[in-house]
Write a protein that holds these residues in place. Structure first.
Motif, PDB file in Angstrom:
ATOM      1  N   UNK A  14       0.834  -1.195   0.000  1.00 60.86           N
ATOM      2  CA  UNK A  14       0.000   0.000   0.000  1.00 60.86           C
ATOM      3  C   UNK A  14       0.875   1.253   0.000  1.00 60.86           C
ATOM      4  N   UNK A  15       0.337   2.301  -0.615  1.00 64.60           N
ATOM      5  CA  UNK A  15       0.930   3.633  -0.534  1.00 64.60           C
ATOM      6  C   UNK A  15      -0.124   4.522   0.103  1.00 64.60           C
ATOM      7  N   UNK A  16       0.196   5.064   1.261  1.00 76.06           N
ATOM      8  CA  UNK A  16      -0.795   5.692   2.133  1.00 76.06           C
ATOM      9  C   UNK A  16      -0.715   7.211   2.038  1.00 76.06           C
ATOM     10  N   UNK A  17      -1.855   7.895   1.994  1.00 71.57           N
ATOM     11  CA  UNK A  17      -1.840   9.364   1.971  1.00 71.57           C
ATOM     12  C   UNK A  17      -1.073   9.948   3.155  1.00 71.57           C
ATOM     13  N   UNK A  18      -0.318  11.005   2.869  1.00 73.25           N
ATOM     14  CA  UNK A  18       0.412  11.682   3.921  1.00 73.25           C
ATOM     15  C   UNK A  18       1.733  11.044   4.294  1.00 73.25           C
TER      16      UNK A  18
END
Length: 297
Positions: free
Chosen positions: A26-30
């Motif tokens: 996953x690539x997570x916001x922030x």
């Protein structure tokens, strides 16, 4: 801003050669997610599948739990490893042109391009052609091209390549500000010291498979040995005779050593305090380079 990017079971083959095998992360916001691996490990292929340039043989790429569409990808920013700008165009014209392709009017595109190029340290080169710039400044211009439309998801392939240390700091600051505003950022780099300093999360790929992933701090904790650094006012040679202790290095009042179990570390600290003043005593966590070597071995 949303934009949680999720890869699930991505597989890609060319004939009999599997280049990606069950890729999941996953690539997570922030947060800044570092993506590291050797040449041919599968980083660029993975990025191209995220962007829809390549099709996966199996698996899914989702954005906020929904399949990524072409409209979603208009909210992505991408910087390829190879140069992708028009060499004869002036820097400002190039970035304004790309902003307008994303639907901004000329005035708004000009304001955006000017602010971003100044932020990246190219304020004095706005009217120079791309080909007249140094390779490092061309890299900054390419990063500006990826950022000018304020993407929710940013995919950067080797963004620090060719940058001197000061330019690395400038670009790192820009990316950290975008992450703080809520962007999801995935970047690859061979410069492990930069990745270690910058990333919040880390993915290590080798041979088309994910070998390790997680937050930087969690991975360092998972791969830590029972290694400690002792600095004291007295000589530390006595450590060589302590049971359950393996001295890695020592010089005068400083020693680096491994212990068989945590309780031995506390015993060493008590003994050191009896022998003199202790200026520091701390566990030693592995560097990203050490973790990388361990998981791809």
């Amino acid at each position: 801003m949303t934009g949680r990017l999720h890869l699930d079971g991505i597989t890609k083959s060319y004939g009999a050669r599997t280049v990606l095998d069950d890729i999941r992360f996953e690539v997570v916001p922030g947060r800044l997610t570092g993506f590291v691996g050797g040449n041919g490990a599968g980083k660029t292929t993975t990025m191209r599948i995220i962007l829809g340039v390549l099709a996966a043989d199996a698996g899914t790429v989702t954005l906020d739990d929904a399949a990524v569409t072409s409209a979603d990808r208009r909210r992505f920013g991408y910087m390829p490893e190879e140069r992708g700008l028009y060499p004869k165009m002036k820097v400002m014209e190039q970035v304004v042109y790309l902003a307008r392709l994303h639907g901004f009017g000329k005035a708004d595109a000009t304001v955006r391009a000017t602010a971003l190029l100044e932020e990246l340290g190219l304020g004095e080169r706005l009217h120079d052609t791309i080909e007249s710039l140094s390779l490092g400044n061309q890299q900054r211009a390419q990063i500006a091209a990826a950022l000018v439309h304020d993407p929710e998801v940013l995919i950067l392939d080797e963004p620090f390549s060719g940058l001197d240390p000061l330019a690395v700091d400038v670009v790192a600051d820009v990316l950290q500000r975008r992450a703080a505003q809520g962007a999801s950022i995935l970047f690859s780099s061979h410069q492990l010291d930069v990745v270690e300093r910058l990333c919040d999360d880390l993915i290590i790929i080798a041979g088309g498979t994910i070998r390790a992933s997680g937050s930087r701090d969690d991975l360092r904790a998972q791969h830590s040995t029972l290694r400690y650094q002792l600095d004291s006012s007295g000589d530390t040679g006595w450590l060589r005779d302590e049971p359950g202790i393996t001295v890695i290095d020592f010089e005068g009042g400083s020693a680096l050593f491994d212990v068989d179990e945590p309780s031995n570390a506390q015993r060493v600290l008590r003994e050191a305090l009896q022998r003199g003043a202790v200026t520091s005593f701390a566990p030693q966590h592995p560097s990203l380079a050490q973790i990388f070597k361990e998981v791809i071995a």
